[in-house]
Design a protein around this motif. Structure first.
Motif, short mmCIF file in Angstrom:
data_model
loop_
_atom_site.label_atom_id
_atom_site.label_comp_id
_atom_site.label_asym_id
_atom_site.label_seq_id
_atom_site.Cartn_x
_atom_site.Cartn_y
_atom_site.Cartn_z
N GLY A 117 59.13 38.41 -38.03
CA GLY A 117 59.88 38.65 -36.76
C GLY A 117 61.50 39.27 -36.76
N ARG A 118 62.08 38.50 -37.80
CA ARG A 118 63.37 39.25 -38.12
C ARG A 118 63.16 40.64 -38.47
NH1 ARG A 118 63.97 34.09 -40.16
NH2 ARG A 118 63.75 34.73 -42.27
N TRP A 119 62.17 41.06 -39.51
CA TRP A 119 62.04 42.31 -39.77
C TRP A 119 61.74 43.19 -38.65
CZ3 TRP A 119 57.86 45.73 -39.75
CH2 TRP A 119 57.96 47.12 -40.40
N ALA A 120 60.75 42.84 -37.87
CA ALA A 120 60.35 43.79 -36.72
C ALA A 120 61.49 43.85 -35.80
CB ALA A 120 59.05 42.92 -36.20
N ALA A 121 62.38 43.03 -35.52
CA ALA A 121 63.36 43.15 -34.70
C ALA A 121 64.47 44.14 -35.55
CB ALA A 121 64.13 41.61 -34.30
N GLU A 122 64.67 44.04 -36.49
CA GLU A 122 65.62 45.13 -37.22
C GLU A 122 65.07 46.25 -37.13
OE1 GLU A 122 66.24 43.80 -41.27
OE2 GLU A 122 67.07 41.63 -40.59
N HIS A 123 63.68 46.69 -37.38
CA HIS A 123 63.17 47.79 -37.10
C HIS A 123 62.19 48.27 -36.00
CE1 HIS A 123 63.98 48.24 -41.50
NE2 HIS A 123 63.53 47.07 -41.53
N THR A 129 55.56 51.83 -30.52
CA THR A 129 55.71 50.71 -29.65
C THR A 129 54.21 50.71 -28.89
OG1 THR A 129 56.63 51.66 -28.00
CG2 THR A 129 57.93 50.11 -29.40
N THR A 130 53.59 51.87 -29.08
CA THR A 130 52.22 52.14 -28.27
C THR A 130 51.29 52.01 -29.31
OG1 THR A 130 52.39 54.43 -28.19
CG2 THR A 130 53.11 53.05 -26.28
N PRO A 131 50.02 51.35 -28.99
CA PRO A 131 49.05 51.45 -29.99
C PRO A 131 48.40 52.71 -30.31
CG PRO A 131 48.24 50.25 -27.85
CD PRO A 131 49.85 50.83 -28.11
N PRO A 132 47.93 53.07 -31.58
CA PRO A 132 47.44 54.50 -31.89
C PRO A 132 46.26 54.83 -31.12
CG PRO A 132 47.07 53.03 -33.67
CD PRO A 132 48.11 52.16 -32.71
N GLU A 133 46.30 56.14 -30.44
CA GLU A 133 44.89 56.36 -29.77
C GLU A 133 43.68 56.51 -30.84
OE1 GLU A 133 45.41 59.68 -27.49
OE2 GLU A 133 47.60 59.40 -26.97
N GLY A 134 42.52 56.15 -30.25
CA GLY A 134 41.31 56.50 -31.08
C GLY A 134 40.52 55.39 -31.07
#
Length: 134
Positions: A117-123, A129-134
């Motif tokens: 979670g800390r890593w995700a917040a830092e980056h 932020t949106t899921p890839p299409e396909g």
């Protein structure tokens, strides 16, 4: 049992390198894949986070996690219990009431999820932020 992620091998096609290949068997046997399957669903991290503070009854969890259905909460708790991350014990003094708590293994996973979670917040700004299409 090794805790290393299976190593990918260079793939060749027509004498050139195509990148790295991880076989389906290697992916399925990877311990990281197994953990992410267990706790990478929508609700498990929220349950683990709440139980990190203290044991909770079912109704407490139901009220604390907005948007989860009772059916999905039941399924999530059963899965976490079957995986050895959560314990289910009768609550003292109240017939029919149970409490859910993190096991020692579940508590150690909580620390790892907090680091993620800390890593995700830092980056966050760098991550899509949106899921890839396909």
């Amino acid at each position: 049992m090794s805790t290393d992620v299976p190593s990918a091998r260079p793939a060749t096609s027509g004498g050139g390198t195509r990148g790295l290949v991880v076989t389906a068997a290697e992916y399925g046997a990877c311990p990281v894949t197994a953990v992410l399957r267990r706790v990478g669903d929508r609700w498990s991290p929220a349950v683990i986070r709440l139980l990190a503070d203290r044991p909770h009854g079912f109704n407490e969890l139901d009220r604390a996690i907005e948007g989860i259905s009772r059916r999905v909460l039941t399924r999530t708790l059963r899965t976490l219990e079957a995986d050895g991350l959560v314990s289910r014990t009768p609550a003292p003094g109240r017939a029919g009431r149970v409490e859910y708590a993190l096991t020692a293994v579940g508590a150690s996973l909580r620390e790892q999820l907090a680091a993620l979670g800390r890593w995700a917040a830092e980056h966050a700004a760098e991550l899509r932020t949106t899921p890839p299409e396909g």
